[in-house]
Scaffold this motif. Structure first.
Motif, PDB file in Angstrom:
ATOM      1  N   SER A   1       0.834  -1.217   0.000  1.00 36.19           N
ATOM      2  CA  SER A   1       0.000   0.000   0.000  1.00 36.19           C
ATOM      3  C   SER A   1       0.862   1.258   0.000  1.00 36.19           C
ATOM      4  CB  SER A   1      -0.972   0.001   1.180  1.00 36.19           C
ATOM      5  OG  SER A   1      -0.303   0.206   2.401  1.00 36.19           O
ATOM      6  N   CYS A   2       1.994   1.241   0.700  1.00 37.68           N
ATOM      7  CA  CYS A   2       2.898   2.400   0.704  1.00 37.68           C
ATOM      8  C   CYS A   2       3.537   2.601  -0.661  1.00 37.68           C
ATOM      9  CB  CYS A   2       3.981   2.241   1.775  1.00 37.68           C
ATOM     10  SG  CYS A   2       3.352   2.347   3.468  1.00 37.68           S
ATOM     11  N   LEU A   3       3.917   1.505  -1.307  1.00 41.90           N
ATOM     12  CA  LEU A   3       4.512   1.599  -2.640  1.00 41.90           C
ATOM     13  C   LEU A   3       3.485   2.079  -3.666  1.00 41.90           C
ATOM     14  CD1 LEU A   3       6.704  -1.623  -2.538  1.00 41.90           C
ATOM     15  CD2 LEU A   3       7.522   0.745  -2.463  1.00 41.90           C
ATOM     16  N   HIS A   4       2.235   1.657  -3.520  1.00 39.18           N
ATOM     17  CA  HIS A   4       1.170   2.182  -4.390  1.00 39.18           C
ATOM     18  C   HIS A   4       1.009   3.683  -4.166  1.00 39.18           C
ATOM     19  CE1 HIS A   4      -0.776  -1.069  -6.599  1.00 39.18           C
ATOM     20  NE2 HIS A   4      -0.648  -1.855  -5.528  1.00 39.18           N
ATOM     21  N   ALA A   5       0.967   4.086  -2.900  1.00 38.99           N
ATOM     22  CA  ALA A   5       0.772   5.503  -2.568  1.00 38.99           C
ATOM     23  C   ALA A   5       1.907   6.374  -3.105  1.00 38.99           C
ATOM     24  CB  ALA A   5       0.644   5.682  -1.054  1.00 38.99           C
ATOM     25  N   ALA A   6       3.099   5.803  -3.225  1.00 41.72           N
ATOM     26  CA  ALA A   6       4.250   6.539  -3.742  1.00 41.72           C
ATOM     27  C   ALA A   6       4.416   6.357  -5.249  1.00 41.72           C
ATOM     28  CB  ALA A   6       5.526   6.098  -3.018  1.00 41.72           C
ATOM     29  N   ALA A   7       3.422   5.758  -5.883  1.00 43.44           N
ATOM     30  CA  ALA A   7       3.395   5.586  -7.349  1.00 43.44           C
ATOM     31  C   ALA A   7       4.614   4.848  -7.889  1.00 43.44           C
ATOM     32  CB  ALA A   7       3.232   6.944  -8.040  1.00 43.44           C
ATOM     33  N   ILE A   8       5.017   3.794  -7.186  1.00 46.61           N
ATOM     34  CA  ILE A   8       6.174   3.028  -7.646  1.00 46.61           C
ATOM     35  C   ILE A   8       5.911   1.519  -7.666  1.00 46.61           C
ATOM     36  CG2 ILE A   8       7.278   2.923  -5.370  1.00 46.61           C
ATOM     37  CD1 ILE A   8       9.976   3.263  -6.932  1.00 46.61           C
ATOM     38  N   TRP A   9       4.785   1.074  -7.163  1.00 49.15           N
ATOM     39  CA  TRP A   9       4.491  -0.354  -7.075  1.00 49.15           C
ATOM     40  C   TRP A   9       4.663  -1.082  -8.404  1.00 49.15           C
ATOM     41  CZ3 TRP A   9       4.321  -4.426  -4.172  1.00 49.15           C
ATOM     42  CH2 TRP A   9       3.664  -5.568  -4.625  1.00 49.15           C
ATOM     43  N   ASP A  10       4.068  -0.566  -9.462  1.00 47.85           N
ATOM     44  CA  ASP A  10       4.120  -1.256 -10.754  1.00 47.85           C
ATOM     45  C   ASP A  10       5.548  -1.415 -11.275  1.00 47.85           C
ATOM     46  OD1 ASP A  10       1.389  -1.643 -10.847  1.00 47.85           O
ATOM     47  OD2 ASP A  10       1.016   0.232 -11.913  1.00 47.85           O
ATOM     48  N   GLU A  11       6.426  -0.532 -10.873  1.00 44.79           N
ATOM     49  CA  GLU A  11       7.809  -0.572 -11.344  1.00 44.79           C
ATOM     50  C   GLU A  11       8.704  -1.492 -10.517  1.00 44.79           C
ATOM     51  OE1 GLU A  11       9.199   3.558 -12.041  1.00 44.79           O
ATOM     52  OE2 GLU A  11       7.062   4.016 -11.831  1.00 44.79           O
ATOM     53  N   VAL A  12       8.285  -1.823  -9.286  1.00 50.05           N
ATOM     54  CA  VAL A  12       9.157  -2.628  -8.422  1.00 50.05           C
ATOM     55  C   VAL A  12       8.533  -3.930  -7.942  1.00 50.05           C
ATOM     56  CG1 VAL A  12      10.420  -0.587  -7.619  1.00 50.05           C
ATOM     57  CG2 VAL A  12       8.481  -1.440  -6.276  1.00 50.05           C
ATOM     58  N   LYS A  13       7.277  -4.182  -8.243  1.00 52.38           N
ATOM     59  CA  LYS A  13       6.579  -5.341  -7.673  1.00 52.38           C
ATOM     60  C   LYS A  13       7.270  -6.675  -7.964  1.00 52.38           C
ATOM     61  CE  LYS A  13       3.380  -5.600 -11.532  1.00 52.38           C
ATOM     62  NZ  LYS A  13       2.037  -5.308 -11.949  1.00 52.38           N
ATOM     63  N   ASP A  14       8.005  -6.755  -9.066  1.00 53.09           N
ATOM     64  CA  ASP A  14       8.715  -7.995  -9.391  1.00 53.09           C
ATOM     65  C   ASP A  14      10.173  -7.970  -8.936  1.00 53.09           C
ATOM     66  OD1 ASP A  14       6.430  -9.011 -10.684  1.00 53.09           O
ATOM     67  OD2 ASP A  14       6.947  -7.922 -12.519  1.00 53.09           O
ATOM     68  N   ARG A  15      10.559  -6.915  -8.221  1.00 49.42           N
ATOM     69  CA  ARG A  15      11.961  -6.745  -7.814  1.00 49.42           C
ATOM     70  C   ARG A  15      12.074  -6.399  -6.335  1.00 49.42           C
ATOM     71  NH1 ARG A  15      13.556  -2.217 -12.075  1.00 49.42           N
ATOM     72  NH2 ARG A  15      15.148  -1.925 -10.516  1.00 49.42           N
ATOM     73  N   LEU A  16      11.135  -6.825  -5.531  1.00 48.76           N
ATOM     74  CA  LEU A  16      11.073  -6.388  -4.136  1.00 48.76           C
ATOM     75  C   LEU A  16      12.278  -6.801  -3.293  1.00 48.76           C
ATOM     76  CD1 LEU A  16       7.283  -6.975  -3.424  1.00 48.76           C
ATOM     77  CD2 LEU A  16       8.450  -4.813  -3.910  1.00 48.76           C
ATOM     78  N   TRP A  17      12.963  -7.834  -3.670  1.00 48.13           N
ATOM     79  CA  TRP A  17      14.094  -8.298  -2.873  1.00 48.13           C
ATOM     80  C   TRP A  17      15.423  -7.766  -3.388  1.00 48.13           C
ATOM     81  CZ3 TRP A  17      12.179  -9.434   1.452  1.00 48.13           C
ATOM     82  CH2 TRP A  17      10.909  -9.998   1.529  1.00 48.13           C
TER      83      TRP A  17
END
Length: 145
Positions: free
Chosen positions: A20-36
């Motif tokens: 939810s924080c990554l969505h709020a910062a408009a970056i989720w779609d760019e990092v969701k497959d690279r979280l680690w």
């Protein structure tokens, strides 16, 4: 921040909260497959939005940004400015910048300081277009600073 401040106490809830924080910062779609991966592998603009996500994780009332776009290219700057516009719906945003164009684009109120002294403050349009002091006028028009 969320764990330290007791916002998220259960490990099972942390993944959803981080998302939810990554969505709020408009970056989720760019990092969701690279979280680690390390955040240092992100572009500078993405790193800036990751920092904003981290700030959001503490659920602040006020977000202070010091020169949030100083190292960014125009495209990344636009993304951060769009994010600022979205975040101000739920947070007070304070930005320190020397970029008068950016201040005009993203703020509703501005304050001009010189050597730690408040020279002028007010609605952005008023201060930028009709400054009351000579020093502020010289700064916003580029004759000083």
């Amino acid at each position: 921040g969320a764990r330290i401040n007791g916002i998220v106490t259960e490990r099972k809830d942390m993944d959803n909260f981080v998302e939810s924080c990554l969505h709020a910062a408009a970056i989720w779609d760019e990092v969701k497959d690279r979280l680690w991966e390390s955040g240092t592998r992100l572009s500078v603009g993405q790193q800036q939005r990751l920092c904003i996500a981290r700030a959001l994780s503490t659920q602040p009332d006020v977000i202070l940004m010091d020169e949030p776009c100083s190292a960014l290219d125009p495209k990344a700057t636009a993304r951060v400015e769009e994010l600022i516009d979205e975040l101000r719906k739920n947070h007070a945003i304070v930005i320190v910048t020397h970029n008068m164009h950016q201040a005009s684009r993203v703020s509703q109120r501005v304050a001009y300081f010189h050597l730690g002294e408040l020279i002028e403050a007010g609605d952005t349009e008023e201060v930028m277009l009709r400054p009351k002091t000579r020093m502020c006028s010289d700064y916003v028009t580029g004759r000083f600073g």
